[in-house]
Write an enzyme that holds these catalytic residues in place. Sequence first.
Site, PDB file in Angstrom:
ATOM      1  N   ARG A 119      -1.602  93.273   7.844  1.00  0.00           N
ATOM      2  CA  ARG A 119      -0.973  91.948   7.817  1.00  0.00           C
ATOM      3  C   ARG A 119       0.493  92.058   8.190  1.00  0.00           C
ATOM      4  O   ARG A 119       1.127  93.076   8.032  1.00  0.00           O
ATOM      5  CB  ARG A 119      -1.108  91.321   6.422  1.00  0.00           C
ATOM      6  CG  ARG A 119      -2.503  90.843   6.103  1.00  0.00           C
ATOM      7  CD  ARG A 119      -2.625  90.386   4.663  1.00  0.00           C
ATOM      8  NE  ARG A 119      -1.923  89.138   4.411  1.00  0.00           N
ATOM      9  CZ  ARG A 119      -0.910  89.006   3.592  1.00  0.00           C
ATOM     10  NH1 ARG A 119      -0.407  90.062   2.978  1.00  0.00           N
ATOM     11  NH2 ARG A 119      -0.363  87.830   3.382  1.00  0.00           N
ATOM     12  N   LYS A 183      -2.541 102.573  -2.996  1.00  0.00           N
ATOM     13  CA  LYS A 183      -3.257 101.847  -1.946  1.00  0.00           C
ATOM     14  C   LYS A 183      -4.292 102.729  -1.266  1.00  0.00           C
ATOM     15  O   LYS A 183      -4.001 103.821  -0.796  1.00  0.00           O
ATOM     16  CB  LYS A 183      -2.282 101.287  -0.913  1.00  0.00           C
ATOM     17  CG  LYS A 183      -2.971 100.385   0.118  1.00  0.00           C
ATOM     18  CD  LYS A 183      -1.980  99.596   0.941  1.00  0.00           C
ATOM     19  CE  LYS A 183      -2.676  98.730   1.967  1.00  0.00           C
ATOM     20  NZ  LYS A 183      -1.743  97.895   2.742  1.00  0.00           N
ATOM     21  N   ARG A 317       4.279  91.623  -5.062  1.00  0.00           N
ATOM     22  CA  ARG A 317       4.820  92.896  -5.507  1.00  0.00           C
ATOM     23  C   ARG A 317       5.058  92.859  -7.011  1.00  0.00           C
ATOM     24  O   ARG A 317       5.441  91.802  -7.540  1.00  0.00           O
ATOM     25  CB  ARG A 317       6.137  93.227  -4.783  1.00  0.00           C
ATOM     26  CG  ARG A 317       5.972  93.345  -3.264  1.00  0.00           C
ATOM     27  CD  ARG A 317       7.304  93.480  -2.573  1.00  0.00           C
ATOM     28  NE  ARG A 317       7.143  93.387  -1.127  1.00  0.00           N
ATOM     29  CZ  ARG A 317       8.155  93.307  -0.268  1.00  0.00           C
ATOM     30  NH1 ARG A 317       9.404  93.267  -0.718  1.00  0.00           N
ATOM     31  NH2 ARG A 317       7.919  93.225   1.038  1.00  0.00           N
TER      32      ARG A 317
END
Length: 319
Positions: A119, A183, A317
Amino acid sequence: MQHMSLLEVLCDNNYHSGEDLAAQFDVSRATISNWIGQIRDSGIDIHSVPGRGYLLPAHMQPLNFQQLQAGLPANFHYLLSRETNSTNEEVKQLFKQKKLAAETIVLSATDKQTQGRGRRGREWISPFAQNLYFSLGIQINLPMAELSGLSLVVGIAVAKALQAHQLNPQLKWPNDVYLSGKKLGGILIELEGNFEPPYSVVIGVGLNVNMVESAQNIDQAWNSLALHSGNNWPRTQVLIDLVTEINQQVELFCQQGFAPFAKLWPHFDVYLNQPVNIVSGERVEQGTNIGVDERGNLLLQQPDSIKAITGGEVSLRPA
């Protein structure tokens, strides 16, 4: 580009002697050695073992295209390669060039992307035959407003597929996959063609599988299946499992909407009930992540109200 033909032979993960390769390609062993050098220069490591031959490292497991096609239904159209610029772009180009039957699902999968992105146009690191880089092209006959939760649906599908391998994945709204707080992968949803139903939807997925180190800097903590488990994973079977689950969950989404997934989302939400920052360009909004609504919008608890945040070009975040 004959060195790429040589690479294809090595993609079976077996030893091949220089003598056998020279005979197979009807060239000298010096030429084979030269081609091996060209492959190495492209960033692909190849082991050379005296008396046995050449072999790809164990953490490089090129996709087995025959196994992949045998493991998926007959309504799939395949765009399979050892290297491409972007699997999402491949699917979009096919949608532009060819009228496909409504039930046809396009799968573009590759061993290496040269222009992979996430993204907001961020680069997606794509080393050869270590991680998964694939895109699905699906025609979805729903109003545009109902597509807003699709990236969460795909995230839940990925998480479910990983749970079947005894893993405990987490999801970060709206499109990231986490494992042990780091991640593991990402999802990129794009539309191609006319902006009216049925929509040609492109679902791009990147998942770290056997990467244990990166030659390029990655600007956040990351994980891979191999790093987490200490073992190399069979990329082709993992891909089959992911595609099968995504296909099933998207079909459920088309039939029942986002409501069933809104109930599942809290089980995976890595920052549920935690203070977060929602970043959009220079603008930052603060609040507590209290889950998602019936359309997949993030619910941000602020002092005087609850605000619904749409996906778009925003980033969540931890505060």
